[in-house]
Write a protein that holds these residues in place. Structure first.
Motif, short mmCIF file in Angstrom:
data_model
loop_
_atom_site.label_atom_id
_atom_site.label_comp_id
_atom_site.label_asym_id
_atom_site.label_seq_id
_atom_site.Cartn_x
_atom_site.Cartn_y
_atom_site.Cartn_z
N ALA A 55 21.56 -13.26 21.94
CA ALA A 55 21.03 -12.43 23.02
C ALA A 55 20.12 -11.33 22.49
O ALA A 55 19.06 -11.04 23.06
CB ALA A 55 22.18 -11.82 23.83
N GLN A 56 20.52 -10.70 21.38
CA GLN A 56 19.72 -9.64 20.79
C GLN A 56 18.38 -10.19 20.32
O GLN A 56 17.31 -9.60 20.56
CB GLN A 56 20.47 -9.01 19.62
CG GLN A 56 19.75 -7.85 18.95
CD GLN A 56 20.46 -7.37 17.70
OE1 GLN A 56 21.43 -8.00 17.24
NE2 GLN A 56 20.01 -6.27 17.14
N HIS A 99 16.77 -12.93 21.31
CA HIS A 99 15.91 -13.36 22.42
C HIS A 99 15.36 -12.17 23.18
O HIS A 99 14.22 -12.21 23.68
CB HIS A 99 16.68 -14.31 23.34
CG HIS A 99 16.78 -15.70 22.79
ND1 HIS A 99 15.87 -16.69 23.07
CD2 HIS A 99 17.69 -16.25 21.93
CE1 HIS A 99 16.21 -17.80 22.45
NE2 HIS A 99 17.31 -17.55 21.74
N ALA A 100 16.12 -11.08 23.25
CA ALA A 100 15.62 -9.87 23.90
C ALA A 100 14.44 -9.29 23.12
O ALA A 100 13.46 -8.82 23.71
CB ALA A 100 16.73 -8.84 24.04
N THR A 153 14.26 -22.30 27.21
CA THR A 153 13.43 -21.12 27.45
C THR A 153 12.09 -21.18 26.72
O THR A 153 11.18 -20.41 27.03
CB THR A 153 14.15 -19.84 26.99
OG1 THR A 153 14.29 -19.85 25.55
CG2 THR A 153 15.52 -19.71 27.64
N TYR A 174 19.49 -21.52 25.76
CA TYR A 174 18.31 -20.94 25.13
C TYR A 174 17.21 -21.95 24.81
O TYR A 174 16.02 -21.59 24.84
CB TYR A 174 18.71 -20.21 23.85
CG TYR A 174 19.42 -18.90 24.11
CD1 TYR A 174 18.77 -17.84 24.74
CD2 TYR A 174 20.75 -18.73 23.73
CE1 TYR A 174 19.42 -16.65 24.98
CE2 TYR A 174 21.42 -17.53 23.97
CZ TYR A 174 20.75 -16.50 24.60
OH TYR A 174 21.39 -15.31 24.84
N GLN A 215 11.38 -11.42 23.75
CA GLN A 215 10.83 -11.12 25.07
C GLN A 215 10.12 -9.77 25.09
O GLN A 215 9.08 -9.61 25.74
CB GLN A 215 11.93 -11.17 26.11
CG GLN A 215 12.45 -12.57 26.41
CD GLN A 215 13.58 -12.56 27.42
OE1 GLN A 215 14.67 -12.08 27.15
NE2 GLN A 215 13.32 -13.10 28.60
N ALA A 216 10.67 -8.80 24.37
CA ALA A 216 10.05 -7.47 24.34
C ALA A 216 8.70 -7.50 23.64
O ALA A 216 7.75 -6.84 24.07
CB ALA A 216 10.99 -6.48 23.65
N GLU A 222 15.60 -1.11 15.45
CA GLU A 222 15.11 -2.24 16.24
C GLU A 222 13.71 -1.98 16.75
O GLU A 222 12.88 -2.89 16.84
CB GLU A 222 16.06 -2.53 17.40
CG GLU A 222 15.78 -3.83 18.11
CD GLU A 222 16.86 -4.20 19.10
OE1 GLU A 222 16.53 -4.31 20.31
OE2 GLU A 222 18.02 -4.38 18.68
N ARG A 244 11.86 -20.33 23.63
CA ARG A 244 11.89 -19.29 22.61
C ARG A 244 12.56 -19.72 21.31
O ARG A 244 12.62 -18.93 20.37
CB ARG A 244 12.59 -18.04 23.17
CG ARG A 244 11.86 -17.38 24.33
CD ARG A 244 12.44 -16.01 24.65
NE ARG A 244 13.83 -16.09 25.07
CZ ARG A 244 14.24 -16.20 26.33
NH1 ARG A 244 13.35 -16.26 27.32
NH2 ARG A 244 15.53 -16.23 26.62
N THR A 246 10.59 -4.35 15.99
CA THR A 246 9.76 -4.87 17.07
C THR A 246 8.28 -4.58 16.82
O THR A 246 7.42 -5.44 17.03
CB THR A 246 10.21 -4.27 18.41
OG1 THR A 246 11.57 -4.63 18.66
CG2 THR A 246 9.34 -4.76 19.56
#
Length: 270
Positions: A159-160, A162-163, A199, A196, A166-167, A119, A201, A123
């Motif tokens: 959730a993964q 969107h995280a 947001t 979601y 955000q990161a 991951e 995103r 990223t």
């Protein structure tokens, strides 16, 4: 009402690829998407878009060796140079096709690999890709995919995804929200849309019936209701994207198979 785009990798397979654009336009689609355009010249695809008054709304970056089972290389250590070369090719196609969104597949977790490390590679690649895409006025999308269709896929949940967005922190990096994959992996689809979409995103939706990945009026998901939810939330938050029809007609590649399965869309439009 959401704008619907025909996925020409799955729909209209009764026609050669370049003939699918005209077939989609005849059935009332104004937008199209597909997986990988690289077997055809960008100029030839652009000519079809122009001839039939279609907008290309989404395409994928190169996935690695698809025929050998690879499903993206974005998370794979040691493949960064290949990732960058492939994404540069995708950006050039997107420029010629006036396509605003490029989906970057994460890839499968190799045996024994640490998903956390993978991951981190993903990223990093996404941060680079988002910078390149921003300079070209494009968005980068990532998509959680179910592990029944793609066993071992790195990116599995909303959730993964969107995280990760955000990161990375890039405003042009978005989530591709496929309701089919979400239902298989998580369920509670309407609540996730309501959570979601506001947001900012979510860059794109895709739909298909569950479990067979056929027309959205087949299976366990109540698409009239879910599309109403997208309408309602979009109106409240100002979202103005597309819904990709990424399903396999239940009649396969028989002549007229795609058109005969569009009753759900005619009811929606009528």
């Amino acid at each position: 009402m959401p704008r619907f785009a025909a996925n020409l990798s799955l729909l209209y397979n009764e026609h050669p690829f370049l003939d699918r654009f005209g077939a989609a336009a005849q059935d009332g689609f104004e937008g199209v998407e597909f997986l990988f355009p690289y077997a055809f010249s960008a100029a030839d695809i652009a000519a079809q878009l122009q001839a039939h008054g279609l907008q290309q709304v989404l395409m994928n970056a190169p996935p690695g060796d698809w025929d050998a089972g690879e499903r993206g290389i974005g998370c794979l250590p040691g493949r960064e140079a290949e990732f960058r070369t492939g994404f540069a090719s995708a950006l050039e196609y997107a420029r010629v096709l006036d396509c605003p969104r490029i989906h970057v597949l994460a890839g499968l977790v190799p045996p024994g690999a640490d998903p956390v490390e993978l991951e981190a590679v993903y990223t990093s690649n996404l941060l680079w890709a988002a910078g390149q895409a921003a300079a070209a006025g494009k968005q980068v999308l990532i998509e959680p995919i179910n592990t029944r269709d793609f066993p071992g896929y790195l990116l599995q949940t909303q959730a993964q995804a969107h995280a990760i967005v955000q990161a990375v922190g890039a405003p042009n990096l978005k989530v591709q929200f496929d309701l089919y994959h979400c239902q298989i992996m998580e369920g509670d689809v309407a609540t996730k849309i309501r959570h979601y979409l506001p947001t900012g995103r979510v860059g794109h939706f895709q739909i298909a019936g569950v479990p067979g990945r056929h027309e959205p009026d087949l299976g366990e998901l109540n698409y009239p209701y879910l599309l109403d939810v997208i309408d309602e939330v979009s109106a409240a938050c100002g979202w103005d994207g597309w819904v990709g029809c990424e399903y396999r007609p239940r009649r396969g590649v028989e002549p007229g198979a795609t058109r005969e399965g569009l009753g759900w869309l005619q009811r929606r439009s009528g």
